[in-house]
Enzyme design. Structure first.
Site, PDB file in Angstrom:
ATOM      1  N   PRO A  82       0.825  -1.207   0.000  1.00 47.36           N
ATOM      2  CA  PRO A  82       0.000   0.000   0.000  1.00 47.36           C
ATOM      3  C   PRO A  82       0.863   1.262   0.000  1.00 47.36           C
ATOM      4  O   PRO A  82       1.715   1.435   0.868  1.00 47.36           O
ATOM      5  CB  PRO A  82      -0.776  -0.116   1.311  1.00 47.36           C
ATOM      6  CG  PRO A  82       0.081  -0.961   2.194  1.00 47.36           C
ATOM      7  CD  PRO A  82       0.810  -1.908   1.301  1.00 47.36           C
ATOM      8  N   SER A 278       7.708  -4.864   8.875  1.00 49.98           N
ATOM      9  CA  SER A 278       7.937  -3.628   8.113  1.00 49.98           C
ATOM     10  C   SER A 278       8.423  -2.524   9.029  1.00 49.98           C
ATOM     11  O   SER A 278       7.965  -2.403  10.169  1.00 49.98           O
ATOM     12  CB  SER A 278       6.604  -3.194   7.466  1.00 49.98           C
ATOM     13  OG  SER A 278       6.726  -1.912   6.867  1.00 49.98           O
ATOM     14  N   HIS A 280       8.179   0.459   7.592  1.00 49.58           N
ATOM     15  CA  HIS A 280       7.574   1.496   6.755  1.00 49.58           C
ATOM     16  C   HIS A 280       8.597   2.055   5.756  1.00 49.58           C
ATOM     17  O   HIS A 280       8.595   3.243   5.436  1.00 49.58           O
ATOM     18  CB  HIS A 280       6.999   2.613   7.633  1.00 49.58           C
ATOM     19  CG  HIS A 280       5.682   3.151   7.137  1.00 49.58           C
ATOM     20  ND1 HIS A 280       4.466   2.638   7.512  1.00 49.58           N
ATOM     21  CD2 HIS A 280       5.384   4.153   6.278  1.00 49.58           C
ATOM     22  CE1 HIS A 280       3.489   3.307   6.921  1.00 49.58           C
ATOM     23  NE2 HIS A 280       4.014   4.230   6.160  1.00 49.58           N
ATOM     24  N   ASP A 311       8.357  -6.228   4.063  1.00 52.08           N
ATOM     25  CA  ASP A 311       8.693  -5.174   3.102  1.00 52.08           C
ATOM     26  C   ASP A 311       9.806  -4.315   3.674  1.00 52.08           C
ATOM     27  O   ASP A 311      10.321  -4.597   4.754  1.00 52.08           O
ATOM     28  CB  ASP A 311       7.461  -4.341   2.702  1.00 52.08           C
ATOM     29  CG  ASP A 311       6.972  -3.361   3.771  1.00 52.08           C
ATOM     30  OD1 ASP A 311       7.730  -3.043   4.724  1.00 52.08           O
ATOM     31  OD2 ASP A 311       5.823  -2.904   3.653  1.00 52.08           O
ATOM     32  N   GLY A 313      12.787  -1.990   1.536  1.00 53.54           N
ATOM     33  CA  GLY A 313      14.095  -2.042   0.894  1.00 53.54           C
ATOM     34  C   GLY A 313      14.257  -3.065  -0.211  1.00 53.54           C
ATOM     35  O   GLY A 313      15.352  -3.200  -0.767  1.00 53.54           O
ATOM     36  N   PHE A 314      13.203  -3.787  -0.549  1.00 52.77           N
ATOM     37  CA  PHE A 314      13.332  -4.836  -1.572  1.00 52.77           C
ATOM     38  C   PHE A 314      13.376  -4.207  -2.968  1.00 52.77           C
ATOM     39  O   PHE A 314      12.476  -3.455  -3.341  1.00 52.77           O
ATOM     40  CB  PHE A 314      12.174  -5.840  -1.461  1.00 52.77           C
ATOM     41  CG  PHE A 314      12.300  -6.726  -0.252  1.00 52.77           C
ATOM     42  CD1 PHE A 314      12.838  -7.998  -0.373  1.00 52.77           C
ATOM     43  CD2 PHE A 314      11.940  -6.267   1.006  1.00 52.77           C
ATOM     44  CE1 PHE A 314      12.990  -8.821   0.739  1.00 52.77           C
ATOM     45  CE2 PHE A 314      12.092  -7.071   2.132  1.00 52.77           C
ATOM     46  CZ  PHE A 314      12.613  -8.344   2.005  1.00 52.77           C
TER      47      PHE A 314
HETATM   48  C1  LIG Z   1       5.247   7.313  -0.778  1.00 49.45           C
HETATM   49  C2  LIG Z   1       4.852   6.258   0.209  1.00 49.45           C
HETATM   50  C3  LIG Z   1       3.552   6.221   0.693  1.00 49.45           C
HETATM   51  C4  LIG Z   1       3.177   5.218   1.588  1.00 49.45           C
HETATM   52  N1  LIG Z   1       1.877   5.154   1.994  1.00 49.45           N
HETATM   53  C5  LIG Z   1       1.494   4.134   2.808  1.00 49.45           C
HETATM   54  C6  LIG Z   1       0.129   4.000   3.167  1.00 49.45           C
HETATM   55  O1  LIG Z   1      -0.715   4.773   2.758  1.00 49.45           O
HETATM   56  N2  LIG Z   1      -0.194   2.974   3.995  1.00 49.45           N
HETATM   57  C7  LIG Z   1       0.735   2.078   4.473  1.00 49.45           C
HETATM   58  O2  LIG Z   1       0.403   1.171   5.218  1.00 49.45           O
HETATM   59  N3  LIG Z   1       2.027   2.191   4.114  1.00 49.45           N
HETATM   60  C8  LIG Z   1       2.422   3.172   3.293  1.00 49.45           C
HETATM   61  N4  LIG Z   1       3.726   3.253   2.899  1.00 49.45           N
HETATM   62  C9  LIG Z   1       4.679   2.225   3.348  1.00 49.45           C
HETATM   63  C10 LIG Z   1       4.706   1.062   2.364  1.00 49.45           C
HETATM   64  O3  LIG Z   1       3.531   0.307   2.402  1.00 49.45           O
HETATM   65  C11 LIG Z   1       5.867   0.109   2.666  1.00 49.45           C
HETATM   66  O4  LIG Z   1       5.823  -0.282   4.016  1.00 49.45           O
HETATM   67  C12 LIG Z   1       7.238   0.695   2.356  1.00 49.45           C
HETATM   68  O5  LIG Z   1       7.186   1.534   1.238  1.00 49.45           O
HETATM   69  C13 LIG Z   1       8.190  -0.448   2.086  1.00 49.45           C
HETATM   70  O6  LIG Z   1       9.444  -0.002   1.769  1.00 49.45           O
HETATM   71  P1  LIG Z   1       9.980   0.165   0.267  1.00 49.45           P
HETATM   72  O7  LIG Z   1       9.402   1.430  -0.239  1.00 49.45           O
HETATM   73  O8  LIG Z   1      11.453   0.249   0.462  1.00 49.45           O
HETATM   74  O9  LIG Z   1       9.540  -1.033  -0.528  1.00 49.45           O
HETATM   75  C14 LIG Z   1       4.131   4.255   2.020  1.00 49.45           C
HETATM   76  C15 LIG Z   1       5.419   4.307   1.516  1.00 49.45           C
HETATM   77  C16 LIG Z   1       5.792   5.280   0.620  1.00 49.45           C
HETATM   78  C17 LIG Z   1       7.198   5.276   0.079  1.00 49.45           C
END
Ligand SMILES: Cc1cc2nc3c(=O)[nH]c(=O)nc-3n(C[C@H](O)[C@H](O)[C@H](O)COP(=O)(O)O)c2cc1C
Length: 388
Positions: A82, A278, A280, A311, A313-314
């Site tokens: 998401p 995660s 985040h 999730d 960093g992948f």
């Molecule tokens: C721009 C952005 C918006 C995000 N918005 C949400 C969100 O609305 N809800 C949520 O659960 N996680 C959110 N995330 C976190 C992602 O679901 C995820 O945990 C994270 O991006 C994983 O790391 P990665 O970007 O290195 O793959 C967001 C991440 C980014 C980069």
């Protein structure tokens, strides 16, 4: 140049997205909390493991990459996580990612902060996506979210629990990301420098978050809604909240944003069907551990029956293989899909999925493995410690 030649890996999409997007959005996607140490660790820690090469083994023509997560089959062991406001990075961005995921027969998780809502996604793709839930301070708003999920036939909800405290992403503070609720000269200048993005996006008027459209308390226009949605997040999430949601939601419940074994064990006890390990994407706790380093401990704490998604960093097929060998069931990716959709819409997202699939297939075969099931059975036998 064709899409296939322009984009060879996730970094290529990231660079193209930065050239396409106004800086305020490029920085919002890329940034991490404070010194961005967790953000970097998420990448660096994959290098602690090397893959075992094995040759001269008979292999089928086509490696089976499918996995089953909490009873549901996915053709590939990864998918888009998401990410809020995908429809701001490219018009109808949420639909583009949902459609590419549906075509690839992998799940799609729609953010609470998405521009397109559940109904639009379902209509476009023919299936209800999974839904990521951010709980609002107002129980009536939450009841409406759940009612919408039920009405659209959502099977699985991801309750995100690592954002009750708002962290600081210094790039966003510098750009004024959270405080924007109207057009400023600075923003207009940024938009003017990105004419392709501006033309694509602003053609239909500035987008809105479909889920809260018609709710005046959230404001009008995606930027104001973004600020209000974040400000209104439930700051008092506790295990009682989880227990209540478990009662109110009859479908599958995954808890997203766990990065500690005790919390993982408690999530399983609380009746979660799965969790997302995660941090985040390094956007919340700075100086926390990378998620890949935590997989073995979390798997053990969670027990074998709850699903373990991971999730943060992948970026590579080999990253996914390491996570699966260490005990994860499925990998979610955030930024790579945001970059791909900004860089080239649905076709680029489909290409990203295809690139990762190819890398997975080749890497598995070079390791002498013919399927993800084989990999999972072999587990850490296929990994070697690697000094960096
Ligand atoms: C721009 C952005 C918006 C995000 N918005 C949400 C969100 O609305 N809800 C949520 O659960 N996680 C959110 N995330 C976190 C992602 O679901 C995820 O945990 C994270 O991006 C994983 O790391 P990665 O970007 O290195 O793959 C967001 C991440 C980014 C980069």
């Amino acid at each position: 140049m064709t899409l296939e030649r322009r984009f060879q890996n996730v970094d290529d999409f990231a660079r193209a997205a930065r050239r396409y997007l106004p800086r305020i959005f490029a920085d919002y996607i890329d940034g991490g909390a404070f010194s961005e140490r967790t953000l970097r660790r998420n990448r660096d820690d994959f290098d602690a493991y090397a893959l075992r090469q094995q040759v001269l083994t008979p292999l089928p023509d086509h490696a089976d990459l499918s996995v089953t997560v909490a009873g549901r089959r996915s053709r590939l062991p990864f998918g888009p996580g998401p990410v809020g406001f995908q429809g701001l990075y490219r018009r109808n961005g949420d639909i583009a990612i949902a459609q590419a995921a549906a075509d690839a027969q992998i799940p799609f998780v729609l953010s609470t902060f998405s521009i397109n809502g559940l109904g639009t996604i379902k209509q476009a793709t023919g299936t209800a996506p999974d839904f990521q839930l951010y709980l609002d301070q107002d129980p009536e708003v939450n009841a409406a979210y759940l009612a919408s999920c039920k009405a659209h036939g959502v099977e699985r909800i991801f309750l995100t629990v690592d954002t009750a405290i708002t962290s600081v992403r210094e790039r966003d503070v510098r750009n004024g990301f959270r405080s924007i609720d109207r057009m400023t000269p600075g923003l207009m200048w940024q938009f003017a420098q990105r004419p392709a993005w501006s033309l694509d996006l602003l053609r239909g008027g500035f987008p809105q978050v479909e889920l809260v459209r018609g709710r005046p308390e959230f404001g009008r226009g995606a930027m104001a809604q973004a600020g209000n949605l974040s400000r209104r997040l439930d700051k008092f999430l506790t295990w009682d909240t989880v227990a209540q949601l478990r009662q109110d939601w009859p479908g599958q419940l995954f808890i997203k944003g766990i990065a500690d074994p005790d919390t993982a064990a408690r999530a399983a006890d609380a009746g979660a069907d799965g969790i997302v390990l995660s941090n985040h994407g390094g956007r919340q706790l700075d100086h926390g551990q990378s998620t890949v380093a935590l997989i073995p401990e979390i798997r053990q704490a969670l027990g074998p029956s709850a699903a373990l998604c991971v999730d943060s960093g992948f970026r590579r097929g080999s990253d996914i293989i390491k996570a699966l060998a260490l005990g994860a069931d499925f990998v979610l990716m955030g930024r790579p899909f945001a970059w791909a959709v900004a860089a080239g819409g649905q076709a680029a997202v489909a290409h990203l999925i295809a690139l990762l699939e190819t890398e997975l297939r080749i890497t598995l075969n070079l390791m002498g493995l013919s399927s993800v099931d084989d990999l999972r059975r072999a587990g850490t036998d296929v990994l070697r410690p690697q000094s960096r």
